[in-house]
Structures are given as C-alpha cells and as structure tokens.
Scaffold this motif. Structure first.
Motif, PDB file in Angstrom:
ATOM      1  N   ILE A 322      -5.834 -10.716   6.003  1.00 53.53           N
ATOM      2  CA  ILE A 322      -5.622 -10.556   4.231  1.00 53.53           C
ATOM      3  C   ILE A 322      -5.300  -9.047   3.777  1.00 53.53           C
ATOM      4  O   ILE A 322      -4.796  -8.935   3.281  1.00 53.53           O
ATOM      5  CB  ILE A 322      -7.116 -11.130   3.754  1.00 53.53           C
ATOM      6  CG1 ILE A 322      -7.007 -12.803   4.240  1.00 53.53           C
ATOM      7  CG2 ILE A 322      -6.864 -11.069   2.093  1.00 53.53           C
ATOM      8  CD1 ILE A 322      -8.414 -13.319   3.852  1.00 53.53           C
ATOM      9  N   ILE A 323      -6.300  -8.184   4.282  1.00 59.32           N
ATOM     10  CA  ILE A 323      -6.176  -6.814   4.183  1.00 59.32           C
ATOM     11  C   ILE A 323      -4.843  -6.533   4.642  1.00 59.32           C
ATOM     12  O   ILE A 323      -4.006  -5.637   3.766  1.00 59.32           O
ATOM     13  CB  ILE A 323      -7.255  -6.002   4.698  1.00 59.32           C
ATOM     14  CG1 ILE A 323      -8.690  -6.503   4.533  1.00 59.32           C
ATOM     15  CG2 ILE A 323      -7.115  -4.395   4.568  1.00 59.32           C
ATOM     16  CD1 ILE A 323      -9.696  -5.819   5.319  1.00 59.32           C
ATOM     17  N   GLU A 325      -1.992  -7.947   4.659  1.00 62.89           N
ATOM     18  CA  GLU A 325      -0.861  -8.373   3.806  1.00 62.89           C
ATOM     19  C   GLU A 325      -0.973  -7.634   2.373  1.00 62.89           C
ATOM     20  O   GLU A 325       0.155  -7.260   1.658  1.00 62.89           O
ATOM     21  CB  GLU A 325      -1.161 -10.044   3.160  1.00 62.89           C
ATOM     22  CG  GLU A 325      -1.145 -11.057   4.419  1.00 62.89           C
ATOM     23  CD  GLU A 325       0.675 -10.904   4.890  1.00 62.89           C
ATOM     24  OE1 GLU A 325       1.404 -10.638   4.237  1.00 62.89           O
ATOM     25  OE2 GLU A 325       0.778 -11.359   6.285  1.00 62.89           O
ATOM     26  N   LYS A 326      -2.343  -7.333   1.985  1.00 67.95           N
ATOM     27  CA  LYS A 326      -2.392  -6.511   0.748  1.00 67.95           C
ATOM     28  C   LYS A 326      -1.753  -5.007   1.092  1.00 67.95           C
ATOM     29  O   LYS A 326      -1.225  -4.445  -0.095  1.00 67.95           O
ATOM     30  CB  LYS A 326      -3.749  -6.569   0.342  1.00 67.95           C
ATOM     31  CG  LYS A 326      -4.101  -7.849  -0.374  1.00 67.95           C
ATOM     32  CD  LYS A 326      -5.790  -7.927  -0.863  1.00 67.95           C
ATOM     33  CE  LYS A 326      -5.878  -9.281  -1.670  1.00 67.95           C
ATOM     34  NZ  LYS A 326      -7.002  -9.299  -1.878  1.00 67.95           N
ATOM     35  N   GLN A 329       2.059  -5.206   0.579  1.00 65.18           N
ATOM     36  CA  GLN A 329       2.628  -5.315  -0.858  1.00 65.18           C
ATOM     37  C   GLN A 329       2.693  -3.687  -1.393  1.00 65.18           C
ATOM     38  O   GLN A 329       3.189  -3.551  -2.395  1.00 65.18           O
ATOM     39  CB  GLN A 329       1.664  -6.147  -1.557  1.00 65.18           C
ATOM     40  CG  GLN A 329       1.611  -7.629  -1.222  1.00 65.18           C
ATOM     41  CD  GLN A 329       0.107  -8.301  -1.759  1.00 65.18           C
ATOM     42  OE1 GLN A 329      -0.592  -7.689  -2.662  1.00 65.18           O
ATOM     43  NE2 GLN A 329       0.385  -9.610  -1.314  1.00 65.18           N
ATOM     44  N   ARG A 330       1.730  -2.833  -0.707  1.00 62.71           N
ATOM     45  CA  ARG A 330       1.777  -1.379  -1.079  1.00 62.71           C
ATOM     46  C   ARG A 330       2.681  -0.727  -0.227  1.00 62.71           C
ATOM     47  O   ARG A 330       2.608   0.515  -0.583  1.00 62.71           O
ATOM     48  CB  ARG A 330       0.298  -0.931  -1.143  1.00 62.71           C
ATOM     49  CG  ARG A 330      -0.564  -1.569  -2.365  1.00 62.71           C
ATOM     50  CD  ARG A 330      -2.084  -1.243  -1.906  1.00 62.71           C
ATOM     51  NE  ARG A 330      -2.859  -1.921  -2.974  1.00 62.71           N
ATOM     52  CZ  ARG A 330      -3.347  -2.990  -3.082  1.00 62.71           C
ATOM     53  NH1 ARG A 330      -2.788  -4.044  -2.489  1.00 62.71           N
ATOM     54  NH2 ARG A 330      -4.386  -3.186  -4.322  1.00 62.71           N
ATOM     55  N   ILE A 366      -8.328  -2.164  -2.167  1.00 62.01           N
ATOM     56  CA  ILE A 366      -8.341  -3.681  -1.597  1.00 62.01           C
ATOM     57  C   ILE A 366      -9.687  -4.032  -1.634  1.00 62.01           C
ATOM     58  O   ILE A 366     -10.180  -5.122  -1.788  1.00 62.01           O
ATOM     59  CB  ILE A 366      -7.395  -3.761  -0.206  1.00 62.01           C
ATOM     60  CG1 ILE A 366      -5.967  -3.562  -0.441  1.00 62.01           C
ATOM     61  CG2 ILE A 366      -7.723  -4.840   0.277  1.00 62.01           C
ATOM     62  CD1 ILE A 366      -5.102  -3.292   0.644  1.00 62.01           C
TER      63      ILE A 366
END
Ligand SMILES: Cc1ncc(COP(=O)(O)O)c(C=O)c1O
Length: 371
Positions: A322-323, A325-326, A329-330, A366
């Motif tokens: 999950i981290i 993916e975040k 996004q950045r 995050i």
C-alpha cells in the motif's frame, strides 16, 4: 500442425520473462507510464551521482573507433584489474555485466539433473540461470536476514554443482565474516563451484578484508563476480567480471561470446577504475546518504536491516504494498518486499540527496508521522 510452444525446452517454459512492472523500467519509461516529468527511481540500486567524467571522456573517444571489433579478452581492462587485485591476467574474465557472468558460470558448470544452491531472498538471476541450463534451483532461506552458510552446507549432495552466495546480500545488505566463509569452504567438496556475487562489495567498510578474492588461491573451486554497475556508476555500459582460479577462468572463456564487452564499455570501465577519487567520493556520499535515511526511518518508528550496501531493506510494520502504491502516486518508485516474499518490507536504493529527501518526506506523509 505443431506449435512453437512444443519446441520450447521444458526448462525455458518455467522461466518468466524479465518483468515490465514500474520498478523494472528505466527512468524515461517510468515518466512516460506515470505521465510525470519528475520521478525518483529507487528500485535498481544505481549510482545517482553520474559516472566518473574520466569514464565519459574515454567512452566518447572510444566511439570514434567503433568500426573495429573490441579486444575479445578485454586485455587492457583485464590487466588493470589484475594489477588492482594483485592477481594474474589469467585469473580474470570480463562480461557484459555481472548478469552475464552469472549465466556463463551456470552454463559452464550446471546442467539437467544438477542442482544449484543460492540464498533466498536474494538476487533473482541465480534461479533464472539455474533454470536456463535445465538445473534445479535450490533456494536456501536466510537466517537473521543473512546468508545461512550452515543451511547451505546441509543441502550439498552429489547433485549440487554450483552455489551462488550474494555478499553483501541483495535485498538485505548483510555481510558474511571471512572466517565463517573460510570454514564453510573447507567443508565444501572440491568439485562444487562456489561463486560469490560481490556486486556491492565496494560499498562495505573494508572491501579488501571482506572479499573472497583473498581465498581464490586456497580454494580453486571458488570465484568472485563483480560489476562496474554500482559504485563505478556504469550500469548502462554493462561491464562485469570474474576473478577465479586459472582453470575456472579458462573453462568459462569457452562459453563466452567472443566480443561480449563492447569497446565503449571497456574504455569507460578502464577510466573509471583509474579514477580512484571518484570511487572514494562515491563511498563517502553513499555512507552519508544511507545514514540520513537510517536516522529518518528510525525517527518514524520503523526499522531496517543494517546494510553495508547502497540500499536499505525497511520493515514498514504494515502492508508495504500500500505504501509502495502511494509512493508511486508521488513519482517515487521503490521495490516492494512482496517480490522477495517479505510483504511488510520495501527495498529502497540510497539515492541522490534530493531523491532521499523526497522519499522521506513522502513516507512521513503517507505514514501520518508528524515531526
Ligand atoms: C547482487 C547483484 N548481482 C548482480 C547484479 C547485476 O549487475 P550488472 O548490472 O553488472 O549485470 C545486480 C544488479 O542489481 C545485483 O544486485
């Protein structure tokens, strides 16, 4: 009508093609896929400071001579490396990156019905090399994030022909003590080939003491694989090499394509090798930047495996996918631990100061950590 698939060797069918996921793409490809102008790729353990300017100059000059084939035995580069390590020319063999050497060694020593041992998690190329030659890959789990020599030894039987040891280990960055390595080698049958992959050795505090090159005279069945892709900043040029006993080098030469290291790469590697200040600078920059990452990760309440290399294996304490993916996004691409069977972890390359700062500030955001 018979299909092409029926002609493919069964062992090749078991190999997955090199992935085309974000962490495996070039920076340009990542930018294009994410539609971003600025990305930080921290998934390949590359050198972020650019190559030595002497290496770039040498490659430019060599470009004028690309109408000629290069030296097949990479004679000048091989001689310079021999001088560097105090070995003979006949103890050295150059390759198209360490990747090619990992394959050449498997082609030389293993085949159908044989077994190849390597640590797990570790660099993925060992399992592929074993499969490529029709041998059975035998991953041996790490112990405390470190290559487990005793467990490897207990796997050695008549079928084992080849053992790869990644030192420092990728993805954990842990090292083996030379005394332990020596004890291990003294128990390995002399016909079993042991290849130390020291791709990251130059980043360690004392490469001259820690390298298995010191043991090649005592154990003719061992070899050390190195690369110009990491501390020398020449990943795109593709130069690796093997240092081993003369007999080993002699047989591996037989399976090598005649011009496996191109002329530009030979010239660049030679100049990089001679640029001692560059290597020293890279080592201290890496130490300082890795320390920055370590301190910031500690401050966030996370931990990591102490690393001797240019990457950190971080325990996020949660689902790292999950981290990941975040971060994507950045515009920050790291390597998720799930690829190594460790879903709570991620492997992050020590990047440029800017990239590391961006990574830390994104991670803080995050994880909801207020500093
Ligand atoms: C442990 C290890 N060995 C070998 C390689 C491949 O090096 P090269 O670029 O020389 O093929 C890598 C690349 O990441 C690596 O991590």
């Amino acid at each position: 009508m018979k299909s092409i698939q029926e002609s493919v060797r069964p062992n090749i069918k078991q190999i997955k093609p090199f992935p085309q996921e974000l962490p495996d793409l070039s920076v340009g490809e990542i930018k294009e896929r994410l539609g971003l102008d600025n990305v930080y790729k921290l998934s390949f353990n590359e050198n972020f400071n650019g190559p030595s300017s002497a290496a770039v100059k040498a490659m430019r000059e060599a470009a004028d001579k690309v109408n000629f084939y290069p030296s097949s035995y990479s004679v000048e580069l091989s001689g310079a490396l021999a001088g560097e390590f105090g070995v003979e020319n006949t103890n050295l063999l150059l390759s198209n990156g360490a990747d090619e050497m990992i394959n050449l060694v498997a082609q030389t020593f293993a085949g159908p019905g044989d077994r190849v041992i390597f640590p797990s998690p570790s660099f993925g190329a060992y399992a592929v090399a074993a499969r490529m030659v029709g041998a059975e890959p035998m991953p041996v789990p790490l112990l405390d994030y470190t290559v487990d020599l005793d467990a490897m030894l207990s796997e050695v039987d008549d079928k084992v022909k080849l053992i790869y040891i990644c030192n420092p280990n990728n993805p954990t960055g842990t090292m083996l003590e030379p005394a332990k390595v020596q004890r291990f080698l003294s128990k390995i049958p002399s016909h079993v080939i042991v290849m130390f992959d020291e791709a990251y050795m130059e980043f360690t505090p004392n490469p001259k003491r820690l390298t298995a090159i010191n043991l090649i005279n005592e154990f003719p069945n061992i070899g050390v694989i190195r690369t110009f892709s990491k501390i020398y900043g020449l990943a795109g040029a593709r130069v690796g090499y093997l240092i081993a006993g003369k007999e080993t080098v002699c047989v591996v030469h037989k399976v090598r394509p005649p011009f496996n290291v191109n002329g530009l790469a030979q010239a660049g590697a030679l100049a990089a090798l001679r640029d001692r200040k560059y290597v020293e600078d890279m080592r201290s920059i890496n130490d300082a930047q890795r320390q920055y990452l370590e301190e910031e990760i500690n401050r966030m309440g996370m931990n990591f495996v102490p690393s001797c290399a240019n990457f950190l294996f971080i325990n996020t304490g949660c689902e790292a996918g999950i981290i990941y993916e975040k971060l994507v996004q950045r515009g920050i691409v790291v390597r998720p631990g799930a690829q190594f069977g460790a879903p709570g972890f991620m492997r992050v390359s020590v990047g440029s100061q800017e990239a590391n700062r961006e990574f830390i500030s994104a991670l803080r955001e995050i994880m909801g950590v207020v500093v």
